[in-house]
Design a protein around this motif. Structure first.
Motif, short mmCIF file in Angstrom:
data_model
loop_
_atom_site.label_atom_id
_atom_site.label_comp_id
_atom_site.label_asym_id
_atom_site.label_seq_id
_atom_site.Cartn_x
_atom_site.Cartn_y
_atom_site.Cartn_z
N GLY B 238 0.78 -1.23 0.00
CA GLY B 238 0.00 0.00 0.00
C GLY B 238 0.81 1.27 0.00
N LYS B 239 2.14 1.16 0.00
CA LYS B 239 2.97 2.36 0.02
C LYS B 239 3.83 2.43 -1.23
CE LYS B 239 3.51 2.81 4.96
NZ LYS B 239 4.31 2.45 6.10
N VAL B 240 4.17 3.66 -1.63
CA VAL B 240 5.12 3.80 -2.73
C VAL B 240 6.50 3.52 -2.16
CG1 VAL B 240 6.17 5.38 -4.36
CG2 VAL B 240 3.72 5.50 -3.92
N VAL B 241 7.17 2.50 -2.74
CA VAL B 241 8.50 2.17 -2.23
C VAL B 241 9.59 2.59 -3.20
CG1 VAL B 241 7.77 0.29 -0.74
CG2 VAL B 241 8.31 -0.17 -3.13
N GLY B 242 9.21 3.09 -4.34
CA GLY B 242 10.26 3.53 -5.23
C GLY B 242 9.71 3.98 -6.57
N GLU B 243 10.51 4.77 -7.26
CA GLU B 243 10.19 5.12 -8.63
C GLU B 243 11.46 4.88 -9.43
OE1 GLU B 243 8.12 8.76 -9.57
OE2 GLU B 243 7.76 9.07 -7.43
N CYS B 244 11.29 4.56 -10.69
CA CYS B 244 12.51 4.34 -11.47
C CYS B 244 12.21 4.49 -12.95
CB CYS B 244 13.05 2.94 -11.19
SG CYS B 244 11.95 1.65 -11.77
N ASP B 245 13.28 4.48 -13.70
CA ASP B 245 13.14 4.42 -15.15
C ASP B 245 13.37 2.96 -15.51
OD1 ASP B 245 13.52 4.32 -17.80
OD2 ASP B 245 14.88 6.04 -17.90
N PRO B 246 12.31 2.25 -15.90
CA PRO B 246 12.45 0.81 -16.07
C PRO B 246 13.46 0.42 -17.13
CG PRO B 246 10.23 1.55 -16.65
CD PRO B 246 10.96 2.74 -16.14
N SER B 247 13.73 1.31 -18.09
CA SER B 247 14.67 0.92 -19.13
C SER B 247 16.07 0.76 -18.55
CB SER B 247 14.67 1.95 -20.26
OG SER B 247 15.06 3.19 -19.75
N LYS B 248 16.31 1.39 -17.37
CA LYS B 248 17.63 1.26 -16.77
C LYS B 248 17.70 0.09 -15.80
CE LYS B 248 18.09 6.18 -16.47
NZ LYS B 248 18.01 7.15 -15.40
#
Lengths: 360, 537
Positions: B238-248
């Motif tokens: 239920g929490k945001v644990v991360g954001e990323c650029d999936p291509s990397k």
């Protein structure tokens, strides 16, 4: 402000117990309003309807006499409803069972042995089961709707009864009254107490105990519950839906037929054009008020029996319409089903907001 | 099309990283969910979730089952109301009370399970969903032009019942596009598509993005997320644990972020398994369709040997369910069509087959594999009352025995529950699947048939289930897996067959199979190859 229903992750055990209690309470309030609207004192009405019958031995015995067929029929119906078979025709199975059970004392009145009663009860149960199997076979073979077929067969059974007591089975010494001959002692259930109570009552209690154990502890009971809740999972478990439909209808019909025979043999002592004040229909309410659980059905049967006697009571002493008992029974079923919603759903009050999507 | 994606991804790399926050706040924000919170009873499904979607962005929403993805998306689509937090749409705070309001704002959604009327035509279905459908002929023309423009050709007059799942999804997408959305939410769109169909969908998404339409993309398939998504937000509990650029990222690093720990890859002990005799054999299995929307099975042939995992790939609705029902015995066929350990049993009951040490796990865990309102102990009895586990004696069910088995399954398969012996419906999808699979594996069956073993199951549970299937096969059992998930199939299968419109291709060694070949077979050459084989014979 609005009220939302939020689905619970599991059945609420508390609500499963509370729901019938709340339903009875709401029925009392509705009944009071009903008395008020018909210009009677609501408190006196409630007292006469629900309390007074419990105050003397005659009406207490009568309560058990009326509860007995209700409990027996409702036990069979519970098995039907648990397994998702909507048998609405218990009234017909009751009547047809009573007819079959009356065959010996009416056609062979001289057959008076110790076997007479057991044979009558057996024939009654078989007759009721046969009548119950008709909608079951129609359902499994032709996919007909059992609600309609079982209900329609009620009227067929009633008309057969009517024909027999006015025609071939009419008492030859009965001055042309539409009644059968009176059953002999050998064909009459032994009486308990000083009223109309017979050994039908303890038989009903035995049925309740047996069925409670079957449903809770055996593989058959498991099958019934699985099939009712999830037929796909039932077939994955290797259970046959068709066979269970036949079983449930035969059992419910058999118990209704037994109840019918015991009613005729125990309380009435002969066949009449009408032998049931709607037991087969009222038992539907009993079954649901008892949460389809045989032990609770025993209590629910007494509550509904009270509504019959209380209905007569208010009719006699307060001059209220005789339909009042039926209305109160109907209200009770309505409230039970409504309260059952809260077993799987939880009400939640949401503070008010506008109804359409808009920018704030 | 991967090539087409790369420039975008590289642009992100250049502007991303250090200046990411700046770039993302640069005014092209389409939707900004701030601190969204939603509670169901004791469970906090979304806990102060922040999610920002830019215009023209394909934004992946990742997370295990039960991480809160659906809850979040439903708040954007107006199906749920947040308990706290706010949604900013194109710079203004909005309140989305229902899906109609969401559509009016320009938010469209393509659901995992389609909501189409099978007896109606494409244009009729679309007209039903539009607030003002207008003239049917004009609408049909618009459907034709928009659908071909986006590479999703549709014939407006086709009846939905006749169309394969991939086309049905197109209808849903075109229905969305007709309302000129600024944001399209897609829930697991490729789970029902062949690789070729998925490629076509990706082109469409790319085209939409280039026109400024944003896509919120929910998927379990990390390979495709890496391939097409510009940005990803990862939810856990239920929490945001991360954001990323999936291509990397790599699929396994994405999976680690979702699960919060290392996901153990499936290990094959030894390369080629030693094959024993055929324990499950299907010989010229045919079965007529039981209703107008079911599939007819046509002369299927297959043998699964001791020691191997055979997988049947195929797009949903091509006869997998019918095949499973015939194998399990829920639908009876001619005796000589199915053999278990050499015994003809096509007409035997499911419990007879279980007594021959066969076990079955159906696709639908709730309502088929388990009774939702019954406790786990009772659900143990469901499939094991007929086997020799001592659960039933003289007609009475032993609660002690079933309770013991339930505890055993629970510990061996790590089934997590909030309290002891809960009702099946209260378990999360992954946990219930572990239970349903574990209930059968616990018997060490000689033949196991499992349909969609990890459908909608999180990465951790999926790895556990797949590993246990391989281990079972290596211990001398025959395992047949029916699956739509090619990643899964290539991960666990020794041989692969493909089912298409009720025809089954010959099983071929997985090492010699490619995704392209499987895709071609899925798209219909399975039936041709089977047909040719038969003529040659």
């Amino acid at each position: 402000m609005r009220i939302e229903l939020v689905k619970r992750t599991e059945h609420s055990r508390l609500m499963a117990v509370l729901s019938p209690v709340i339903a009875v309470f709401l029925t009392l309030i509705a009944a009071a309003i009903l008395f008020q609207l018909s210009g009677k004192d609501p408190l006196l009405g409630l007292f006469t309807f629900f309390i007074e019958p419990l105050t003397d031995t005659w009406s207490l015995q009568e309560l058990i006499v009326k509860a007995t067929p209700l409990v027996l029929i409702a036990c069979g119906l519970a098995v039907c409803y648990l397994s998702n078979n909507w048998n609405i025709g218990a009234e017909g199975q009751f009547v047809f069972g009573a007819l079959c059970g009356s065959f010996i004392p009416i056609v062979f009145p001289d057959f008076e042995t110790v076997l007479t009663l057991p044979l009558m009860l057996l024939l009654g149960a078989l007759g009721g089961a046969a009548w119950g199997l008709i909608p079951a076979i129609l359902k499994t073979r032709f996919n007909t709707n059992e609600i309609l077929t079982s209900l329609m067969l009620v009227y067929v059974a009633s008309l057969i009864l009517d024909y027999l007591v006015r025609g071939p089975w009419r008492d030859p010494d009965g001055y042309n009254f539409p009644e059968s001959r009176l059953f002999t002692d050998a064909a009459t259930l032994p009486v308990i107490g000083d009223g109309r109570m017979s050994i039908a009552a303890p038989i009903a209690v035995v049925v309740v105990i047996v069925l409670t154990i079957v449903l809770a502890k055996t593989l058959k009971g498991f099958e019934i519950r699985v099939m009712g809740e999830s037929p796909r999972a039932g077939s994955f478990a290797g259970f046959s839906k068709k066979r269970l439909t036949l079983f449930a209808f035969a059992l419910a019909g058999g118990l209704a037929g037994l109840a019918g025979t015991m009613e005729v043999s125990g309380s009435l002592g002969q066949l009449l054009p009408t032998i049931s004040p709607g037991y087969g229909f009222t038992a539907i309410i009993v079954a649901f008020l008892g949460r389809l659980n045989p032990a609770a059905i025993l209590i629910a049967g007494l509550v509904l029996a009270l509504s019959y006697i209380g209905g007569e009571g208010v009719q006699a002493s307060m001059g209220v319409s005789d339909k009042i008992a039926a209305v109160i029974q109907g209200l009770l079923l309505f409230f039970v089903l409504a309260c059952d919603t809260f077993i799987l759903y939880r009400p939640r009050i949401v503070p008010g907001r506008s109804a359409t999507g808009s920018e704030i | 099309m991967v090539g087409g994606m790369k420039p975008l991804a590289e642009n992100e790399k250049k502007s991303g990283d250090t200046a990411q926050t700046d770039r993302r706040a640069s005014g092209d924000v389409l939707l900004d969910g701030k601190s969204l919170t939603k509670r169901f009873g004791e469970i906090l499904a979304n806990d102060r979730v922040d999610l920002r979607i830019n215009k023209g962005e394909i934004h992946a929403l990742l997370g295990e089952n039960g991480a809160g993805k659906s809850t979040l998306v439903k708040m954007f689509y107006g199906a749920l109301e947040p308990d706290a937090g706010e949604i900013i749409w194109q710079g203004k705070p909005v309140q989305i009370d229902n899906p109609a309001a969401a559509r009016a704002l320009g938010i469209g959604m393509v659901f995992q399970h389609f909501s189409l009327f099978e007896a109606l035509t494409v244009v009729e279905n679309i007209a039903l969903a539009l607030p003002e459908p207008g003239n049917m002929k004009a609408l049909a023309k618009r459907i034709e032009s928009i659908s071909s423009e986006y590479g999703l050709p549709l014939n407006p007059q086709d009846i939905v019942a006749d169309l394969p799942v991939g086309i049905r999804q197109r209808i849903e997408i075109v229905r969305c596009l007709l309302q000129e959305p600024a944001l399209i939410i897609m829930d697991e769109p490729t789970s029902v598509l062949t690789p070729q169909e998925a490629d076509r969908l990706f082109k469409t998404l790319e085209r939409l993005a280039s026109e400024g339409c944003a896509v919120l993309y929910i998927s379990h398939r990390l390979e495709e997320v890496k391939r097409i998504c510009h940005h990803a937000t990862i939810l856990r509990h239920g929490k945001v644990v991360g954001e990323c650029d999936p291509s990397k990222e790599t699929p396994s690093s994405l999976a680690n972020m979702m699960v919060g720990s290392e996901v153990i890859g499936v290990s094959h002990s030894g390369k080629a398994p030693e094959l024993g005799p055929a324990r499950l054999r299907v010989a010229d299995l045919s079965a007529p369709a039981r209703n107008p929307f079911a599939t007819t099975l046509n002369d299927l042939n297959l043998a699964v040997h001791a020691g191997e995992v055979v997988a049947i790939a195929g797009v949903a609705g091509n006869g997998q369910g019918e095949l499973f029902d015939a194998l399990s015995g829920e639908v009876r066929v001619t005796p000589e069509m199915i053999y278990i350990d050499g015994q003809a049993c096509g007409a035997k009951s499911i419990n007879w087959r279980r007594q021959q040490n066969a076990a079955f796990v159906p696709e639908e865990r709730l309502g088929h594999g388990a009774v939702p309102g019954m406790t786990l102990t009772n659900n143990i009895v469901l499939t094991r009352h007929g086997t020799n586990d001592g659960l039933v004696s003289a007609g009475f069910v032993s609660e002690g025995q079933s309770g013991e088995l339930e505890q055993k399954v629970k510990t061996h398969f790590d089934v997590r529950m909030s309290h002891d012996n809960p009702e099946a419906r209260s378990l999360s999808g992954g946990n219930l699947q572990k239970f349903v699979v574990g209930r059968e594996l616990d018997r060490k069956p000689g033949v196991l048939v499992v349909n969609q073993p990890t459908w909608g199951v999180d990465a951790g549970a999926a790895a556990l289930i797949r590993q246990s299937l391989i281990d079972l096969a290596r211990s001398g059992s025959a395992v047949l897996v029916i699956s739509q998930d090619l990643d899964e199939i290539f991960e666990i299968a020794d041989r692969i067959a493909v089912i298409s419109r009720g025809f089954l291709s010959e099983a071929e060694a997985a090492s010699g199979m490619t995704r392209e070949r499987v895709g071609l077979l899925m798209a219909g050459s399975a039936e041709r190859s089977q047909g040719n084989d038969r003529k040659a014979v």
